[in-house]
Write a protein that holds these residues in place. Structure first.
Motif, mmCIF file in Angstrom:
data_model
loop_
_atom_site.group_PDB
_atom_site.id
_atom_site.type_symbol
_atom_site.label_atom_id
_atom_site.label_comp_id
_atom_site.label_asym_id
_atom_site.label_seq_id
_atom_site.Cartn_x
_atom_site.Cartn_y
_atom_site.Cartn_z
ATOM 1 N N PHE A 2 -9.163 -2.548 -0.106
ATOM 2 C CA PHE A 2 -8.790 -1.782 1.146
ATOM 3 C C PHE A 2 -8.012 -1.124 1.279
ATOM 4 C CE2 PHE A 2 -6.605 -1.347 5.493
ATOM 5 C CZ PHE A 2 -7.352 -0.821 6.209
ATOM 6 N N THR A 50 -6.257 -0.192 -2.098
ATOM 7 C CA THR A 50 -6.724 0.961 -2.857
ATOM 8 C C THR A 50 -7.365 2.764 -1.541
ATOM 9 O OG1 THR A 50 -7.362 -0.589 -4.105
ATOM 10 C CG2 THR A 50 -8.157 1.803 -4.518
ATOM 11 N N ILE A 51 -8.398 2.157 -1.036
ATOM 12 C CA ILE A 51 -9.014 2.960 -0.047
ATOM 13 C C ILE A 51 -8.103 3.675 0.996
ATOM 14 C CG2 ILE A 51 -10.308 3.477 1.575
ATOM 15 C CD1 ILE A 51 -12.137 2.836 -0.001
ATOM 16 N N VAL A 52 -7.033 3.526 1.807
ATOM 17 C CA VAL A 52 -6.051 4.047 2.350
ATOM 18 C C VAL A 52 -5.626 4.375 1.248
ATOM 19 C CG1 VAL A 52 -4.282 3.181 3.397
ATOM 20 C CG2 VAL A 52 -6.326 2.104 3.969
ATOM 21 N N SER A 76 1.009 -1.243 0.211
ATOM 22 C CA SER A 76 -0.161 -0.151 0.023
ATOM 23 C C SER A 76 0.831 1.964 0.007
ATOM 24 C CB SER A 76 -1.143 0.047 1.176
ATOM 25 O OG SER A 76 -0.189 0.114 2.610
ATOM 26 N N VAL A 79 -10.949 -8.038 -0.760
ATOM 27 C CA VAL A 79 -10.957 -7.382 0.457
ATOM 28 C C VAL A 79 -10.089 -6.675 0.518
ATOM 29 C CG1 VAL A 79 -12.429 -6.847 2.636
ATOM 30 C CG2 VAL A 79 -13.744 -8.189 1.368
ATOM 31 N N THR A 80 -8.410 -7.548 0.760
ATOM 32 C CA THR A 80 -7.592 -6.535 1.836
ATOM 33 C C THR A 80 -6.974 -5.460 0.167
ATOM 34 O OG1 THR A 80 -7.091 -8.347 2.684
ATOM 35 C CG2 THR A 80 -5.005 -7.168 2.062
ATOM 36 N N SER A 81 -7.547 -5.773 -1.317
ATOM 37 C CA SER A 81 -6.725 -5.334 -1.997
ATOM 38 C C SER A 81 -7.402 -3.373 -2.214
ATOM 39 C CB SER A 81 -6.639 -5.271 -3.470
ATOM 40 O OG SER A 81 -8.324 -6.728 -3.646
#
Length: 403
Positions: free
Chosen positions: A388, A390-392, A303, A384-386
């Protein structure tokens, strides 16, 4: 509104295509973290499936008496571990005769030899066959199914008939394209008539369960006479409600057989199949936690890499952003464009990571001999992790742009 959304999405995708090298590098960085997460979870899932299939087939109404219990075998390098005496044949036979608890059947067995050659006519196997001495209760008590022929009966055991049951791998090798039932094989010069073939079990921790031959106990003892042979006892309780009472009675009988006084601790192991499964699964749960920790750390690094690359992209496109603003584009519109780019890159990284992780997990599972199943939970967690990530990344990107 819908037209604006389509336009922003098209611009974002065109931008990604125009920076193929940077996009590929970013996708690879994200995929690396997802691969670590999915790969480890896939192997752990395969391990859990193997444990469940290997031990759950015995049912929750069985238990075994052996030299050590399972937890002691796990800690066998512990210097403080007590060394228990073997369960000798006289002790095992005495237990079998004295344990008369209702609705139970007791199996007496031992590993007679390993690395043995088995011959049929002019053909022979590699020296990798395991010979087990068993009785007629062994297969049902161990959850083994005879798919061809029949199981041993009490007449075979009491009369020491030279009969045997083969593992399923014999049909792939020595008896390929031949029905092995009623054929005669040779083990160390002794002739055995094949009366049954076991259902395929696969490998457990790298050891094949299908490369073995079951023969009657007394015949195995006469062919393979070695000192300090350890015998195993497997007990099946027909009425599951009586399992606890049966276990307690078995402990008392074994203590009597071993001539232990009331203050001495047990010098043998007793394992219930349901407790054994829970013990094994609790150990794999620790592996799952470790997998998540490793995956989260790796994804966190991914990330940061994604955020830095997108910051560079924004810095290089200052002129484009300025032109779009002068033409009336709102801050939210521009932000949506970059969010779309980040989202597409993140999901591409997630998909590539899932493919690589599942492939690696599948390969490791096959090499080790675990039973592979599609790791849906790991795949969902990766997506879901990928997302998340992206959002962060986009949130931090917005903070940077505002500063």
């Amino acid at each position: 509104m819908v037209g604006l959304f389509k336009e922003n999405t098209r611009i974002a995708i065109d931008s990604i295509k125009g920076q193929a090298l940077r996009t590929s590098l970013t996708v690879f960085i994200i995929a690396l973290g997802i691969t670590a997460l999915v790969g480890i979870l896939t192997v752990v899932s395969a391990l859990q499936n193997t444990i469940l299939s290997d031990f759950a087939s015995m049912g929750a109404n069985t238990f075994s008496m052996s030299r050590y219990d399972f937890s002691a075998q796990i800690n066998q390098n512990d210097v403080d571990q007590k060394v228990n005496p073997i369960i000798s044949y006289p002790e095992a036979k005495s237990f079998q005769d004295k344990f008369t608890f209702p609705f139970t059947s007791t199996s007496l067995s031992f590993t007679a030899a390993a690395g043995v050659e088995v011959k049929y006519r002019g053909e022979k196997t590699d020296p990798e066959i395991t010979i087990l001495g068993v009785d007629h209760n062994f297969c049902p008590n161990k959850g083994l199914e005879v798919t061809k022929g029949r199981n041993f009966n009490s007449f075979d055991i009491s009369n020491n008939n030279y009969v045997c049951i083969l593992g399923s791998d014999f049909e792939k090798g020595l008896f390929k394209d031949i029905n092995p039932i009623d054929k005669t094989i040779s083990i160390r010069g002794a002739k055995f008539k094949v009366i049954g073939v076991l259902k395929e079990k696969g490998s457990t921790f790298g050891n094949s369960q299908d490369l073995r031959v079951l023969i009657p106990n007394q015949i195995a003892r006469s062919i393979y006479s070695a000192p300090n042979i350890n015998y195993d006892l497997a007990i099946k309780v027909t009425n599951e409600a009586l399992l606890d009472e049966a276990v307690n009675d078995a402990i008392l009988v074994m203590r009597q057989v071993r001539k232990l006084n009331p203050i001495e601790k047990n010098n043998f192991g007793i394992e219930r199949s349901d407790d054994l499964i829970q013990t094994l699964l609790s150990n794999t749960a620790t592996l799952s936690i470790a997998a998540w920790v490793i995956g989260v750390i790796t994804v966190f690094g991914s990330s940061i890499a994604l955020m830095n690359i997108m910051l560079v992209s924004v810095s290089e496109r200052t002129r484009e952003i300025g032109i779009r603003k002068s033409l009336g584009a709102k801050r939210s519109t521009i932000a949506w464009q970059f969010f779309t780019e980040t989202l597409v890159i993140g999901q591409l990284g997630g998909i590539v990571g899932i493919i690589l992780g599942v492939s690696i997990g599948f390969g490791i599972a096959k090499v080790i001999g675990f039973q592979f199943t599609t790791p849906w939970l790991a795949m969902i967690a990766a997506l879901v992790t990928s997302f998340f990530v992206t959002i962060v990344s986009e949130y931090i990107l917005q903070l940077k742009r505002q500063n």
